[in-house]
Design a protein around this motif. Sequence first.
Motif, PDB file in Angstrom:
ATOM      1  N   UNK A  31       0.830  -1.208   0.000  1.00  0.00           N
ATOM      2  CA  UNK A  31       0.000   0.000   0.000  1.00  0.00           C
ATOM      3  C   UNK A  31       0.865   1.258   0.000  1.00  0.00           C
ATOM      4  N   UNK A  32       0.334   2.285  -0.612  1.00  0.00           N
ATOM      5  CA  UNK A  32       0.980   3.603  -0.678  1.00  0.00           C
ATOM      6  C   UNK A  32       2.268   3.594  -1.504  1.00  0.00           C
ATOM      7  N   UNK A  33       2.362   2.656  -2.417  1.00  0.00           N
ATOM      8  CA  UNK A  33       3.537   2.594  -3.285  1.00  0.00           C
ATOM      9  C   UNK A  33       3.200   3.305  -4.594  1.00  0.00           C
ATOM     10  N   UNK A  34       3.836   4.432  -4.870  1.00  0.00           N
ATOM     11  CA  UNK A  34       3.453   5.217  -6.046  1.00  0.00           C
ATOM     12  C   UNK A  34       3.654   4.500  -7.381  1.00  0.00           C
ATOM     13  N   UNK A  55      -7.432   8.758 -11.493  1.00  0.00           N
ATOM     14  CA  UNK A  55      -7.513   8.514 -10.050  1.00  0.00           C
ATOM     15  C   UNK A  55      -6.212   7.874  -9.546  1.00  0.00           C
ATOM     16  N   UNK A  56      -5.706   6.883 -10.279  1.00  0.00           N
ATOM     17  CA  UNK A  56      -4.467   6.212  -9.878  1.00  0.00           C
ATOM     18  C   UNK A  56      -3.270   7.166  -9.977  1.00  0.00           C
ATOM     19  N   UNK A  57      -3.247   7.991 -11.015  1.00  0.00           N
ATOM     20  CA  UNK A  57      -2.137   8.936 -11.160  1.00  0.00           C
ATOM     21  C   UNK A  57      -2.139   9.983 -10.058  1.00  0.00           C
ATOM     22  N   UNK A  58      -3.293  10.468  -9.708  1.00  0.00           N
ATOM     23  CA  UNK A  58      -3.367  11.453  -8.615  1.00  0.00           C
ATOM     24  C   UNK A  58      -2.869  10.842  -7.308  1.00  0.00           C
ATOM     25  N   UNK A  59      -3.238   9.578  -7.095  1.00  0.00           N
ATOM     26  CA  UNK A  59      -2.763   8.889  -5.888  1.00  0.00           C
ATOM     27  C   UNK A  59      -1.246   8.697  -5.955  1.00  0.00           C
ATOM     28  N   UNK A  60      -0.738   8.297  -7.105  1.00  0.00           N
ATOM     29  CA  UNK A  60       0.707   8.110  -7.273  1.00  0.00           C
ATOM     30  C   UNK A  60       1.454   9.422  -7.055  1.00  0.00           C
ATOM     31  N   UNK A  61       0.904  10.511  -7.553  1.00  0.00           N
ATOM     32  CA  UNK A  61       1.556  11.815  -7.394  1.00  0.00           C
ATOM     33  C   UNK A  61       1.617  12.206  -5.913  1.00  0.00           C
ATOM     34  N   UNK A  63       1.515  10.149  -3.267  1.00  0.00           N
ATOM     35  CA  UNK A  63       2.394   9.245  -2.530  1.00  0.00           C
ATOM     36  C   UNK A  63       3.858   9.382  -2.932  1.00  0.00           C
ATOM     37  N   UNK A  64       4.118   9.891  -4.140  1.00  0.00           N
ATOM     38  CA  UNK A  64       5.506  10.062  -4.578  1.00  0.00           C
ATOM     39  C   UNK A  64       6.066  11.412  -4.162  1.00  0.00           C
ATOM     40  N   UNK A  65       5.225  12.210  -3.523  1.00  0.00           N
ATOM     41  CA  UNK A  65       5.599  13.552  -3.084  1.00  0.00           C
ATOM     42  C   UNK A  65       6.028  14.431  -4.262  1.00  0.00           C
ATOM     43  N   UNK A  66       5.274  14.324  -5.361  1.00  0.00           N
ATOM     44  CA  UNK A  66       5.477  15.208  -6.501  1.00  0.00           C
ATOM     45  C   UNK A  66       6.512  14.769  -7.511  1.00  0.00           C
ATOM     46  N   UNK A  67       6.743  13.477  -7.652  1.00  0.00           N
ATOM     47  CA  UNK A  67       7.709  12.970  -8.635  1.00  0.00           C
ATOM     48  C   UNK A  67       7.410  13.576 -10.006  1.00  0.00           C
TER      49      UNK A  67
END
Length: 86
Positions: A31-34, A55-61, A63-67
């Motif tokens: 969980x929480x893996x971007x 939705x998945x990209x927003x979550x990835x962004x 969790x990645x702290x703005x990668x």
Amino acid sequence: AMAYESFGSAGNRQDLIDLERELRALAERAPRHPEVQRSLSQTYRFLQRSDDALRALRQALEWSEGDPAVSADLVNTLIRRKNYPE
């Protein structure tokens, strides 16, 4: 890594559906893996499920702290949807 390698061998819709199932299982274990969310997003894009991809990209962004790479994927997806204001 599993997801990115699988995209090359995903030759049809069923392969993509199987890949989605594998990624969802991975998301439960990590969980929480971007990168898992980013891979899910790519799978959704290939399946023409842009709402799920966003939705998945927003979550990835988040969790990645703005990668920047994730940000670029999000912008690309928004442009393809002609969602210029966002």
